[in-house]
Motif scaffolding. Sequence first.
Motif, PDB file in Angstrom:
ATOM      1  N   MET C 125       0.759  -1.031   0.166  1.00 42.28           N
ATOM      2  CA  MET C 125      -0.175   0.045  -0.044  1.00 42.28           C
ATOM      3  C   MET C 125       0.889   1.379   0.018  1.00 42.28           C
ATOM      4  SD  MET C 125      -3.428  -0.687   2.049  1.00 42.28           S
ATOM      5  CE  MET C 125      -2.714  -1.575   3.470  1.00 42.28           C
ATOM      6  N   LYS C 126       2.171   1.200   0.863  1.00 45.71           N
ATOM      7  CA  LYS C 126       2.743   2.203   0.733  1.00 45.71           C
ATOM      8  C   LYS C 126       3.597   2.713  -0.656  1.00 45.71           C
ATOM      9  CE  LYS C 126       3.872   2.530   5.584  1.00 45.71           C
ATOM     10  NZ  LYS C 126       4.543   1.580   6.653  1.00 45.71           N
ATOM     11  N   THR C 127       3.769   1.579  -1.220  1.00 43.78           N
ATOM     12  CA  THR C 127       4.468   1.639  -2.606  1.00 43.78           C
ATOM     13  C   THR C 127       3.350   2.419  -3.573  1.00 43.78           C
ATOM     14  OG1 THR C 127       5.544  -0.511  -2.380  1.00 43.78           O
ATOM     15  CG2 THR C 127       5.450   0.435  -4.341  1.00 43.78           C
ATOM     16  N   THR C 128       2.256   1.868  -3.588  1.00 43.18           N
ATOM     17  CA  THR C 128       1.356   2.270  -4.357  1.00 43.18           C
ATOM     18  C   THR C 128       0.528   3.779  -3.915  1.00 43.18           C
ATOM     19  OG1 THR C 128      -0.477   0.939  -3.434  1.00 43.18           O
ATOM     20  CG2 THR C 128       0.558   0.033  -5.582  1.00 43.18           C
ATOM     21  N   GLU C 129       0.952   4.164  -2.579  1.00 43.59           N
ATOM     22  CA  GLU C 129       0.505   5.479  -2.048  1.00 43.59           C
ATOM     23  C   GLU C 129      -1.155   5.363  -1.670  1.00 43.59           C
ATOM     24  OE1 GLU C 129       1.703   9.275  -3.333  1.00 43.59           O
ATOM     25  OE2 GLU C 129       3.639   8.435  -3.971  1.00 43.59           O
ATOM     26  N   ILE C 173      -4.713  10.604 -17.721  1.00 43.62           N
ATOM     27  CA  ILE C 173      -3.232  10.604 -18.107  1.00 43.62           C
ATOM     28  C   ILE C 173      -2.409  10.502 -16.890  1.00 43.62           C
ATOM     29  CG2 ILE C 173      -3.056  12.936 -18.581  1.00 43.62           C
ATOM     30  CD1 ILE C 173      -1.198  12.189 -21.043  1.00 43.62           C
ATOM     31  N   GLY C 174      -2.680  11.425 -15.876  1.00 46.44           N
ATOM     32  CA  GLY C 174      -1.875  11.441 -14.836  1.00 46.44           C
ATOM     33  C   GLY C 174      -1.823  10.406 -13.903  1.00 46.44           C
ATOM     34  N   HIS C 175      -2.786   9.569 -13.636  1.00 43.88           N
ATOM     35  CA  HIS C 175      -2.893   8.332 -12.910  1.00 43.88           C
ATOM     36  C   HIS C 175      -2.484   7.263 -13.746  1.00 43.88           C
ATOM     37  CE1 HIS C 175      -6.295  10.085 -10.479  1.00 43.88           C
ATOM     38  NE2 HIS C 175      -5.445   9.700  -9.653  1.00 43.88           N
ATOM     39  N   LYS C 176      -2.350   7.312 -15.174  1.00 44.50           N
ATOM     40  CA  LYS C 176      -1.744   6.198 -15.828  1.00 44.50           C
ATOM     41  C   LYS C 176      -0.132   6.342 -15.713  1.00 44.50           C
ATOM     42  CE  LYS C 176      -4.398   5.777 -20.417  1.00 44.50           C
ATOM     43  NZ  LYS C 176      -5.556   5.956 -20.183  1.00 44.50           N
ATOM     44  N   LYS C 177       0.428   7.477 -15.736  1.00 44.78           N
ATOM     45  CA  LYS C 177       1.626   7.494 -15.405  1.00 44.78           C
ATOM     46  C   LYS C 177       2.125   7.256 -13.885  1.00 44.78           C
ATOM     47  CE  LYS C 177       5.369  11.165 -16.168  1.00 44.78           C
ATOM     48  NZ  LYS C 177       6.169  10.939 -14.978  1.00 44.78           N
ATOM     49  N   MET C 180       2.190   3.280 -14.014  1.00 44.27           N
ATOM     50  CA  MET C 180       3.054   2.488 -14.648  1.00 44.27           C
ATOM     51  C   MET C 180       4.449   2.909 -14.112  1.00 44.27           C
ATOM     52  SD  MET C 180       1.287   0.761 -16.661  1.00 44.27           S
ATOM     53  CE  MET C 180       2.767   0.139 -17.716  1.00 44.27           C
ATOM     54  N   ASP C 181       4.738   3.932 -13.648  1.00 43.50           N
ATOM     55  CA  ASP C 181       5.743   4.399 -13.103  1.00 43.50           C
ATOM     56  C   ASP C 181       6.302   3.490 -11.824  1.00 43.50           C
ATOM     57  OD1 ASP C 181       5.883   8.081 -13.695  1.00 43.50           O
ATOM     58  OD2 ASP C 181       6.405   6.453 -14.748  1.00 43.50           O
ATOM     59  N   ASN C 202       1.333   3.969 -27.044  1.00 43.60           N
ATOM     60  CA  ASN C 202       2.196   4.561 -26.780  1.00 43.60           C
ATOM     61  C   ASN C 202       2.643   4.180 -25.360  1.00 43.60           C
ATOM     62  OD1 ASN C 202       2.670   6.292 -28.872  1.00 43.60           O
ATOM     63  ND2 ASN C 202       0.561   7.281 -28.678  1.00 43.60           N
ATOM     64  N   LEU C 203       1.657   4.083 -24.527  1.00 40.70           N
ATOM     65  CA  LEU C 203       2.105   3.584 -23.231  1.00 40.70           C
ATOM     66  C   LEU C 203       2.867   2.461 -23.318  1.00 40.70           C
ATOM     67  CD1 LEU C 203       1.030   5.084 -20.647  1.00 40.70           C
ATOM     68  CD2 LEU C 203      -0.940   3.149 -20.429  1.00 40.70           C
ATOM     69  N   ALA C 204       2.511   1.583 -24.108  1.00 40.05           N
ATOM     70  CA  ALA C 204       3.265   0.236 -24.126  1.00 40.05           C
ATOM     71  C   ALA C 204       4.705   0.675 -24.634  1.00 40.05           C
ATOM     72  CB  ALA C 204       2.807  -0.786 -25.203  1.00 40.05           C
ATOM     73  N   ALA C 205       4.909   1.498 -25.469  1.00 41.23           N
ATOM     74  CA  ALA C 205       6.156   1.696 -26.226  1.00 41.23           C
ATOM     75  C   ALA C 205       6.974   2.508 -25.054  1.00 41.23           C
ATOM     76  CB  ALA C 205       5.865   2.543 -27.517  1.00 41.23           C
TER      77      ALA C 205
END
Lengths: 329, 341, 427
Positions: C125-129, C173-177, C180-181, C202-205
């Motif tokens: 949970m801490k890792t994923t905030e 888009i913000g949450h996607k990043k 994935m980050d 693009n996300l995959a790439a």
Amino acid sequence: MESKKILIVIGILVAVVLVMGALIGPLSGTIDLDGSEEPSYSVEDKTGEKLEFEEPPERIVSFMPSNTELLFYLEVGDRVVGVDDYSDYPEEARELPNVGDSEGVNYEKIVDLEPDVVVISEAVVNMREYLENYGLKSFVTGGNTLEDVYSDLELLGEMCGVPERGEDKAQELRSRMDEITEDTRDIPEEERIDVLYISGIFQGINTPGEGTFQNTLLTDAGFNNIASDKSGWATISEEEIIDRDPEMIIAPDHLEPQVSEYTEKDSWKNITAVEEDRIHFVDGDVISRPSPRLVDAQEVLVDLLESAETTSAYLINTWSFHCKEEVKA
Amino acid sequence: MNHPLKKHFKKSLVAFAALTLVTLVISLSLGSVHIPFKSIVEILISRLPYMGHYYPSYPDARSTIILYIRLPRILLGFIAGISLAVSGSSMQGVFKNPMASPFILGVSAGGVLGTAVGIFFGIWWPLLPLMAFIFAMGTVFTVFFLGRVKGTTDITTLLLAGLAMNFMMTALTSLILFYSDPTDRMSIVAWTWGSLSGTIWNEVWITLTVALIGSALVYAYARDLNVMQTGEISAKQLGIDVEKTKIIQLVAASLLAAVVISFTGIIGFVGLIIPHASRLLVGPDHKKLIPISALLGGIFLVTCDTVSRMSGEIWVGVITGLFGAPFFIYLLIRNRGETGW
Amino acid sequence: MVILQLEDVKTGYTEKKPVLKELSLNMDNGEFIGVVGPNGSGKSTLIKTITKVVNPWEGTVRIKGRDVKDLSRDQIAKIAAVVPQDTYISFPFSVEEVVLMGRSPYLGRFENYGIEDKRIADGSMKTTETYRFKERKINEISGGEMQRVMVARALTQEPELLLLDEATSHLDIGHKKEVMDTIKEKNREEGLSVLSVHHNLNLAARYCDKILLLDQGKKHSFGRPEEVLTRTNLRAVYGIEAEVHRHPKDGSLYVSPVEDNIRSNDAAKKMRVHVICGGGSSKDLFRELIKENYGVTAGVLNVMDSDLEKADFLDIECVTEAPFSSITDRAYKNNLDMIKKADAVVVTDFPVGNGNLRNLKAVERSVKDDHELILISPHEIKERDYTEEKKAVKLYRKLLENKSDVATVKSIEGCLNHLRIMRTKDK
């Protein structure tokens, strides 16, 4: 699949437990009644069950109004400690503690009264198992015929340790019956008045047929019961009624509204009893209960016959005409 | 509503257990015949340990009333309440729907038909519970059979099959009612409203056995049920044997309900409402929900039955309905707009 | 070590309709592989087959060298964890309770969560905030937070292989990043193998080391992004024309719709309007402009900006820039060209940051007197100026001062009206 096997095993276990439980249940008298003393006599009730007594029962609970009437007629009313909600005759019975009715039996009250025996009837024979569970004996009265009523009296007399009184009382009833129906018993068939007795209205019209005490009462009263070809308490269709064309219709008083609905129908217009307005209502309790008061019912029926306007040569010649009033018990 | 008892689960359990004891004791002292509390205690103590048969020369009336009339009835009420509540919790979890009840797969409709058939054909009356049970479980297994799609149990199909069987059983029962005489009709109708009167000890032992086995099964798969709430595929990917869990839960829940109603007739609302109330108190985790539901269910039914006993034996199903429905409506109004239960 | 291996897998849902056909794949430990392909190409069936939710009709699936047929669900769950696309939960479990479910494969039937389990869950949970709202009910959190909870749950399984089933499709888009980050970090620092099914090329790439391009259940191509995401491949599999670019900063690939084509838009004949926008501020301007028969262009827009998606949808020519990137010189120049070709320039009330400040500069630089310039709500610039030293405010002021007949309107409607007036004047 593993889970299927588990389920099958569970299923079998549960089924076995249930079957065993269901069968053992009523047979495992959880309270054993056998005392240390030897029973001195036994009586067989209407189910064929032998009840054993060391001494005559002093505390009796009567369940069913007819049983109450029988017990009081037997003059053991002082031994009755509790009755069902509907026992209203004789007057003393009303003072006794109530133990419920056939819809809701109050076993706690029955047990609390500590009876030596509970007198029940065939209609509530299921009560026997429960009473046994609580360590109580039950005596079952029953049967449909008039003779059954007399024998109930005799058996109850035996049970109460007064067998001669039982026999005497039964004989008393028989004699009174004979006396009342003396003139009417043997009227030949072709002279008889056709009657329809309506004993109830449930999914049609119910009427007493062969083998019922009501049929016997009607026949001994000199009527021809149009339903006597049926057996037991039967149902008769409107078509049959119209076809058999009764000259009189008799019913218990509590059925008056429903019966009137029928008799006012157009299709019934041409029935002799309706045409001549010979529709009579009599005291329901007296004529429906298999009790000593059937004698009174018999009197009423005989009076009805005698008051019938249809004259018959035989009747005029052989009757001593007494103008009694309808006696309501 | 924020699950007030969730954090104090152990304490709540103890509190409810205490409440159970109080309820049982109070119910034992109420009845048509007044028996002073002191006598009750004496009677109970004198029977330790209770073996099921005893041979006095003449049984004391009060002892009989307490030990043979009230105690078995109260205990059956308690056990039945537990069974129905646990069954309801399980059903609601499997169908992921707070509207599910123990009878959703046709247990009650089957039971009524079994009883009606038994009464109509004049079968020896101690066998009636068996008739009810056979028809009830038969209906459930038929629904199961109909609900299997390609070797898996599909929840939606099950629901529809349950509905269909419900209708059919009810129709057949009505047919029998039509041809029955007044006393039989009355008996059948009475059965659909439930009653605990005339309970004998054998019924208690049987119900207790099934209640223990059934509840244990349901509880053993409680965590699996939790995980299944996030979706069946998700659960499979977390290692849960979804098919097995569904079957065990549904069969256990149906058994719990079937055995109870075989002896008592249909007692409704307990299986529907008690899990709700419990969920509002301790949250949806089935490991907590099931024990709390069980206790609450037992307490609720015993209380309703005591009310029934003191009000001239009004059918207990009517009492649970009269208490349950308004409470349900209250919950509805209170939680309107809030998502989830 | 090969962590995942598929050999000629053929499977599907209904008989005679296979969704995956002869699919083979080798995945090494620590790799981050993306799976892309059009709808119906079998992407999510792939994940279901790996986790034994769907059984292969032919071929084998091996996890860590062992055939999944021989592995129990529990065993698979301890190695591979799935983050689904969306989750519906009927009862109000708390976030913590949901995350703890990730420990199920490790617990016996009657075991309860222990201290160790709670510790692992807390860690995820801490890792994923998501730790800070661990007590909240699962039905009270947003979609983005929910997905992070699902990632936390998957991580709680302590997997060696993470399977993402279009896990960020419903996120902005913000949450996607963000999501994935986080996963990329786990992959880089702890060697977590990741197989990620994506809708978004693009996300995959951007995140994946290798890409598997599926076409109708078969492998079309597999390899590094630049090998797979080629114009030819995209035309063959998706049936679209696209350009593939390299991100100026980190060299990752991105795909964007083709520029410099004359479209049915047929700008030559009509009045050209160039729209400068971003961040969703165009609302329905594009559609309205096309309805009123203008030739529409736009720029500079970053790939994945919702305004670009809208323009794309309507076949509007745009100057594009790499996702998450500031405007580079190339894009800036193209934008200037576009502005010059236009008859009118509309500047919407887009949020201005350092990255796209050059859009405003372009206006200032190239707008001549014969351009019609329409600014939408320029006076609110203060609230949407995210640059250092409020440069946007200054630029706007300059624009308003220098240009004589700058039209300022308050809304899209106002803009359209002004353009209409302009048109009648011209005639």
